[in-house]
Enzyme design. Structure first.
Site, PDB file in Angstrom:
ATOM      1  N   LYS A   1       0.839  -1.201   0.000  1.00 39.61           N
ATOM      2  CA  LYS A   1       0.000   0.000   0.000  1.00 39.61           C
ATOM      3  C   LYS A   1       0.876   1.254   0.000  1.00 39.61           C
ATOM      4  O   LYS A   1       1.905   1.288   0.675  1.00 39.61           O
ATOM      5  CB  LYS A   1      -0.899  -0.019   1.236  1.00 39.61           C
TER       6      LYS A   1
ATOM      7  N   SER B   1      -9.639   1.777   3.219  1.00 37.28           N
ATOM      8  CA  SER B   1      -8.848   2.568   2.299  1.00 37.28           C
ATOM      9  C   SER B   1      -7.835   1.744   1.509  1.00 37.28           C
ATOM     10  O   SER B   1      -7.333   2.220   0.491  1.00 37.28           O
ATOM     11  CB  SER B   1      -8.118   3.650   3.078  1.00 37.28           C
TER      12      SER B   1
ATOM     13  N   SER C   1      -9.705  -0.391   7.408  1.00 39.66           N
ATOM     14  CA  SER C   1      -9.131  -0.233   6.067  1.00 39.66           C
ATOM     15  C   SER C   1      -8.440  -1.468   5.489  1.00 39.66           C
ATOM     16  O   SER C   1      -8.078  -1.464   4.315  1.00 39.66           O
ATOM     17  CB  SER C   1      -8.147   0.935   6.053  1.00 39.66           C
TER      18      SER C   1
END
Lengths: 116, 467
Positions: B65, B140, B164
């Site tokens: 990420k 997210s 997330s």
């Protein structure tokens, strides 16, 4: 909106402007109006926390409730505070928006602080 | 790989080919790192040719990420303000993965600074859900979830502050784990809310998650909140039987607002665990309903403080605007997106003079009550089982108009975030429209092994493919 009471009471335009100043955010008039309304709605929703009596409750101060932690004291102990060399600083400065090199070293350069 | 059926280099080729084909529609990757990937693949292939034993993730292609620092590879956090930011060091989690032989393919898209539940807050465009391209992957960590679900990486790192990792795992139909706060080092994770942020894995199976967790977990002198508790053998735990374990079902997680098909699947998932010999215990976790309000004060307050560092001086975007203060304000006003500015405003307000006690302190006290709900629950049950998300993947744009509506997507995940406990989301069948549903399993602090045990048994018994 699901939780809006329909009346704007918590946040005035002046409040929103003050908060934007504290947060160092340059906002357009439209943004300011939107955030004023949305913050008002969110804070109205957050009011539900006042249903709870928390007079005798300790606030949590970190990511785990330490009083109930399975970790032993030495598990959470801090590392030795000994200086180590780091090669990161030189690389970090080279990616800055405006790095400056002088005879005494490399620096971050900023715009003029005082206007006169 | 050890059987020499395929080389690490060939495997890396295969995954870059897949990324090239699928990424234009999915938008899961923001940057690729082929030089670093092939160098690592060649190291693994050299080990194979020397007949050496491969490390646990030898040659495994992974994605990271974009809020996690990677030396020499852009880490934008999905934000314009860090568009050209190249970290001077690696996050500890990334170091651990590469030391275990993983091949780092690239960086994945996410909501800006990990703030969002749909990946629609990325400055670089939304990610699409591989299970239904007109729908969100969740957020997210949407790019990491979509990359693994679409087979563009074998495993991926995400970060979880309020859901997330778990929520996009559920919406994309893959297992996804948030470890206990302190179990995995946060060093190099670009901070959103420091008392809530955690790094954790996405994988194709619970076994893969357990392998990656074994590599990630452990103390780090660079993160004072990481702990030295011994790391159990997670892979072994994921294969252990579950008969006799008590699964707690809190009634507060099955209230109004839940999609009926999600409800049905999760009930069937719980019934499957009972057939495996788990004992069902009804629980009462009375402060659940206060978690969203608590979370959005605590998380935004910490964010307003953490994001103060983006000022156009040391890194990232600078928008010249005369003297220093005006340059700060302009750079931040232009560099941050709408959701980030909204949360900075809310957090600044909650911490400002005259409001600190009423909002921030109050929220931290209610957080203690929410943590106590979990402590009490784990006196009666070994794990707590709930839905991960009240709804399956929603359509792009469906929830962007009302921030509160979007925040409610995290209603079942933020509780565990606030309490600091570990949790996993595992696939639990699909809706009639073919959308994945997630089952969430919480464990006590540092109880990852028990969580993986229940998740592993559930997967082996066919829980992923219910109905």
């Amino acid at each position: 909106m699901l939780f809006s009471t329909g009346e704007s009471v918590k946040i005035s335009r002046e409040d929103a402007l003050r908060v934007a100043g504290l947060a160092h955010l340059d906002l357009t008039e439209a943004e300011l109006a939107t955030y004023q309304e949305q913050l008002d709605s969110i804070l109205t929703y957050v009011d539900k926390l006042n249903e709870l009596d928390t007079r005798d409750v300790e606030p949590m101060a970190g990511g785990r409730p330490l009083a109930f932690d399975s970790a032993t004291p030495e598990d959470s102990s801090l590392r030795e505070d000994t200086p180590r060399t780091s090669a990161v600083a030189e690389r970090a400065i080279s990616f800055a928006p405006d790095p400056a090199t002088t005879s005494s070293g490399r620096y971050f350069r900023v715009p003029k602080v005082i206007d006169r | 790989l050890s059987a020499k059926k395929v080389s690490a280099r060939e495997l890396t080729d295969l995954f870059y080919d897949r990324i090239k084909k699928r990424n234009p529609e999915l938008n899961a990757f923001l940057a690729l790192s082929p030089e670093r990937a092939y160098a690592q693949a060649d190291r693994v292939d050299a080990m194979v040719s020397r007949g050496e034993k491969l490390p646990p993730l030898g040659g495994v292609p992974v994605a990271i990420k974009d809020v996690i620092s990677t030396r020499g590879i852009t880490s934008t956090c999905g934000s314009r303000i860090l568009e050209n930011y190249i970290p001077p060091y690696d996050a500890t989690a990334v170091e651990h993965l590469e030391a275990a032989g993983a091949v780092l393919l690239g960086k994945t898209n996410c909501d800006e600074f990990a703030m969002g539940s749909s990946n629609e807050n990325s400055a670089y465009g939304p990610v699409r859900n591989p299970a239904a391209l007109d729908r969100v992957p969740g957020g997210s960590s949407g790019g990491s979830a979509a990359a693994v679900a679409a087979g563009l990486a074998v495993a991926a790192l995400g970060t979880d502050t309020g859901g997330s990792i778990r929520q996009p795992g559920a919406l994309c139909g893959i297992p996804a784990m948030m470890p206990t706060y302190g179990r995995v080092s946060r060093y190099g994770l670009i901070a959103f809310a420091s008392s809530l942020d955690r790094i954790g894995p996405f994988g194709r199976s619970v076994e893969d998650i357990a392998e990656v967790m074994g590599v990630l977990a452990g103390p780090d002198p660079n993160d004072a909140t990481s702990v030295r508790d011994p790391v159990p053998n997670y892979a072994e735990a994921a294969r252990a039987p579950v008969n006799g374990l008590r699964i707690g079902i809190p009634r507060e997680y099955f209230g109004e607002g839940m999609d009926p098909e999600v409800h049905k699947n999760v009930q069937e998932g719980i019934a499957l665990l009972e057939r495996l010999g788990c004992k069902r215990v009804s629980l009462h976790m009375p402060h659940t309903d206060y978690a969203i309000a608590t979370y959005y004060i605590v998380a935004t307050a910490e964010a307003s403080s953490n994001l103060a560092r983006y000022d156009g001086v040391r890194y990232g975007l600078r928008v010249p605007n005369g003297p220093l203060l005006a340059t700060y304000k302009k750079s931040r006003g232009r560099g941050f997106g709408a959701e980030v500015k909204r949360r900075i405003m809310l957090g600044t307000y909650a911490l400002s003079a005259g409001y600190y006690d009423a909002y921030y302190l109050k929220a931290q006290k209610v957080r203690t009550l929410i943590a106590r709900d979990f402590i009490e629950a784990f006196r009666q049950a070994d794990v707590v089982v709930t839905p991960t998300s009240p709804v399956p993947a929603f359509r792009l744009g469906e929830r962007t108009a009302d921030p509160l509506q979007m925040y409610l997507a995290d209603i079942y995940t933020v509780t565990g975030s606030l309490a600091g406990v570990p949790g996993i989301s595992v696939p639990c069948g699909k809706t009639s429209a073919g959308l994945p549903v997630g089952l969430q399993i919480f464990g006590p602090h540092f109880g990852e092994a028990t969580v993986l045990r229940v998740a592993g048994a559930f997967e082996t018994a066919g829980g992923f493919t219910l109905n």
